[in-house]
Design a protein around this motif. Structure first.
Motif, PDB file in Angstrom:
ATOM      1  N   ARG A  77       0.691  -1.196  -0.032  1.00 28.29           N
ATOM      2  CA  ARG A  77      -0.212  -0.005   0.055  1.00 28.29           C
ATOM      3  C   ARG A  77       0.916   1.309   0.013  1.00 28.29           C
ATOM      4  O   ARG A  77       0.210   2.352  -0.297  1.00 28.29           O
ATOM      5  N   PHE A  78       1.973   0.985   0.587  1.00 34.36           N
ATOM      6  CA  PHE A  78       3.004   2.333   0.301  1.00 34.36           C
ATOM      7  C   PHE A  78       3.682   2.422  -0.998  1.00 34.36           C
ATOM      8  O   PHE A  78       4.295   3.362  -1.020  1.00 34.36           O
ATOM      9  N   THR A  79       3.697   1.336  -1.695  1.00 35.36           N
ATOM     10  CA  THR A  79       4.578   1.027  -2.852  1.00 35.36           C
ATOM     11  C   THR A  79       3.875   1.965  -4.051  1.00 35.36           C
ATOM     12  O   THR A  79       2.568   1.936  -4.214  1.00 35.36           O
ATOM     13  N   LEU A 172       4.300  -8.996  10.003  1.00 31.23           N
ATOM     14  CA  LEU A 172       5.018  -7.910  10.103  1.00 31.23           C
ATOM     15  C   LEU A 172       4.386  -6.437   9.204  1.00 31.23           C
ATOM     16  O   LEU A 172       4.879  -5.728   9.544  1.00 31.23           O
ATOM     17  N   SER A 173       3.631  -6.909   8.419  1.00 27.41           N
ATOM     18  CA  SER A 173       2.983  -5.785   7.693  1.00 27.41           C
ATOM     19  C   SER A 173       2.030  -4.885   8.389  1.00 27.41           C
ATOM     20  O   SER A 173       1.515  -3.870   8.118  1.00 27.41           O
ATOM     21  N   GLN A 174       1.623  -5.840   9.594  1.00 31.08           N
ATOM     22  CA  GLN A 174       0.710  -5.069  10.578  1.00 31.08           C
ATOM     23  C   GLN A 174       1.383  -3.757  11.102  1.00 31.08           C
ATOM     24  O   GLN A 174       0.738  -2.696  11.348  1.00 31.08           O
ATOM     25  N   PHE A 175       2.421  -4.115  11.470  1.00 27.94           N
ATOM     26  CA  PHE A 175       3.436  -2.900  12.020  1.00 27.94           C
ATOM     27  C   PHE A 175       3.674  -1.867  11.034  1.00 27.94           C
ATOM     28  O   PHE A 175       3.558  -0.682  11.062  1.00 27.94           O
ATOM     29  N   TYR A 176       3.978  -2.479   9.925  1.00 28.55           N
ATOM     30  CA  TYR A 176       4.221  -1.414   8.724  1.00 28.55           C
ATOM     31  C   TYR A 176       3.216  -0.555   8.375  1.00 28.55           C
ATOM     32  O   TYR A 176       3.023   0.615   8.150  1.00 28.55           O
ATOM     33  N   GLN A 177       1.908  -0.996   8.471  1.00 22.88           N
ATOM     34  CA  GLN A 177       0.791  -0.590   8.280  1.00 22.88           C
ATOM     35  C   GLN A 177       0.327   0.535   9.222  1.00 22.88           C
ATOM     36  O   GLN A 177      -0.077   1.514   8.851  1.00 22.88           O
ATOM     37  N   LYS A 178       0.489   0.146  10.379  1.00 26.29           N
ATOM     38  CA  LYS A 178       0.313   0.901  11.562  1.00 26.29           C
ATOM     39  C   LYS A 178       1.309   2.063  12.041  1.00 26.29           C
ATOM     40  O   LYS A 178       0.848   3.183  12.396  1.00 26.29           O
ATOM     41  N   PHE A 179       2.572   1.659  11.745  1.00 25.63           N
ATOM     42  CA  PHE A 179       3.197   2.650  12.336  1.00 25.63           C
ATOM     43  C   PHE A 179       4.486   3.254  11.045  1.00 25.63           C
ATOM     44  O   PHE A 179       5.202   4.034  11.284  1.00 25.63           O
ATOM     45  N   THR A 181       4.932   5.179   7.224  1.00 25.86           N
ATOM     46  CA  THR A 181       4.592   6.346   6.660  1.00 25.86           C
ATOM     47  C   THR A 181       5.145   6.195   5.008  1.00 25.86           C
ATOM     48  O   THR A 181       6.273   5.510   4.899  1.00 25.86           O
ATOM     49  N   LYS A 182       4.519   6.638   4.214  1.00 25.20           N
ATOM     50  CA  LYS A 182       4.908   6.515   2.820  1.00 25.20           C
ATOM     51  C   LYS A 182       6.197   7.170   2.699  1.00 25.20           C
ATOM     52  O   LYS A 182       7.238   6.802   1.846  1.00 25.20           O
ATOM     53  N   GLY A 187      12.180   7.162   1.525  1.00 24.35           N
ATOM     54  CA  GLY A 187      13.420   7.502   2.155  1.00 24.35           C
ATOM     55  C   GLY A 187      14.195   6.422   2.222  1.00 24.35           C
ATOM     56  O   GLY A 187      15.396   6.446   1.733  1.00 24.35           O
ATOM     57  N   ASN A 188      13.734   5.210   2.620  1.00 23.37           N
ATOM     58  CA  ASN A 188      14.496   3.911   2.706  1.00 23.37           C
ATOM     59  C   ASN A 188      14.686   3.455   1.481  1.00 23.37           C
ATOM     60  O   ASN A 188      16.093   3.054   1.240  1.00 23.37           O
TER      61      ASN A 188
END
Length: 289
Positions: A77-79, A172-179, A181-182, A187-188
């Motif tokens: 979803r951030f891609t 782990l995508s649960q953390f990704y979605q909750k914490f 940001t795009k 930036g990564n």
């Protein structure tokens, strides 16, 4: 059914007509065909699966289809543009950077997570507890804290934790979605690409690598530099050092991130198994330095 799931995930109405209560195989297959056309338009990767596979109840292929949907709409979803080919990489980078910020290096989603320390580091990075207990954590304790942070029951238990990559990616995508940001994800990716472009850099090795003392620890320093001699800021997981003795034996090498005056460098150590010159090889993101 598949139509309702796609409508919920995409939050868009179907372009194709769907028979609400299909009574015959022909109607069911027609509905599935329309669903597959919609998924193709959404950019969902459909590899080696067709309408007949879902209709016949193939568990393996249907699970593969569900994973493609998860990759597209959850992990991706951030891609940018929902590109599923980059979704896994973005999740990996986000988790790796978060864990390394808390002092734990992660290179995979299975073995590196099995002792619970990487999950504890991820929890600590998204919500610091001011308690330095990562080294003493257990899988059960990490899962409990993760459930509290996610405000949801854990999808995994200690016994089944970190045994299968796709399951861990979903977890782990649960953390990704909750914490996440795009902006952080982009930036990564930019930082990773910047380091990759500098893989032509040279590394200066400081330490006694010739005729080391047998069975006694020898230390060295790896300093990644660009063509202009400037130190490259990179992650510990991006550096790999190997050492080979004169007889061809591989000598275990330990690397840690330098601190204080050694910031930007990586301090390594090894215990030689024989006397004589040793051949050192340092790689940055898979490229020789």
């Amino acid at each position: 059914n598949l139509h309702n799931l796609l409508t919920h995930l995409s939050k868009k109405p179907f372009k194709k007509k769907i028979t609400k209560n299909p009574r015959h195989n022909a109607q069911q297959l027609d509905n599935l065909a329309n669903c597959f056309k919609e998924m193709q338009g959404m950019g969902v990767p459909l590899v080696n699966i067709g309408c007949a596979d879902v209709h016949s109840g193939s568990k393996k292929l249907t699970l593969g289809l569900l994973w493609s949907l998860i990759l597209k709409f959850e992990i991706g979803r951030f891609t940018e543009g929902g590109d599923t080919s980059k979704a896994k990489q973005d999740l990996e980078l986000w988790v790796q950077n978060r864990c390394e910020d808390a002092g734990v290096t992660v290179t995979n989603f299975t073995t590196d997570f099995r002792d619970g320390k990487a999950l504890a580091a991820l929890c600590e990075s998204v919500k610091p507890s001011n308690v330095n207990s990562i080294g003493e954590t257990t899988v059960e304790g990490s899962l409990q804290r993760a459930a509290e942070l996610l405000d949801a029951p854990s999808l995994l238990d200690a016994e089944g934790f970190a045994t299968e990559e796709q399951t861990m990616m979903l977890y782990l995508s649960q953390f990704y979605q909750k914490f996440g940001t795009k902006e952080e994800v982009l930036g990564n990716r930019k930082a990773e690409e910047a380091v990759r472009r500098l893989c032509v850099a040279k590394s200066d090795l400081e330490g006694k690598l010739v005729n080391p003392k047998r069975y006694k620890p020898n230390k060295f320093t790896v300093t990644p530099r660009d063509e202009n001699g400037q130190i490259i800021g990179c992650k510990l997981r991006q550096i790999k050092a190997t050492l080979t003795s004169m007889s061809g034996q591989s000598v275990p090498v330990t690397l840690i991130r330098g601190e204080g005056e050694d910031e930007g460098r990586f301090v390594g150590s090894f215990v030689p198994v024989e006397l004589g010159a040793h051949v050192f090889d340092v790689m940055l993101m898979g490229e020789h330095m």
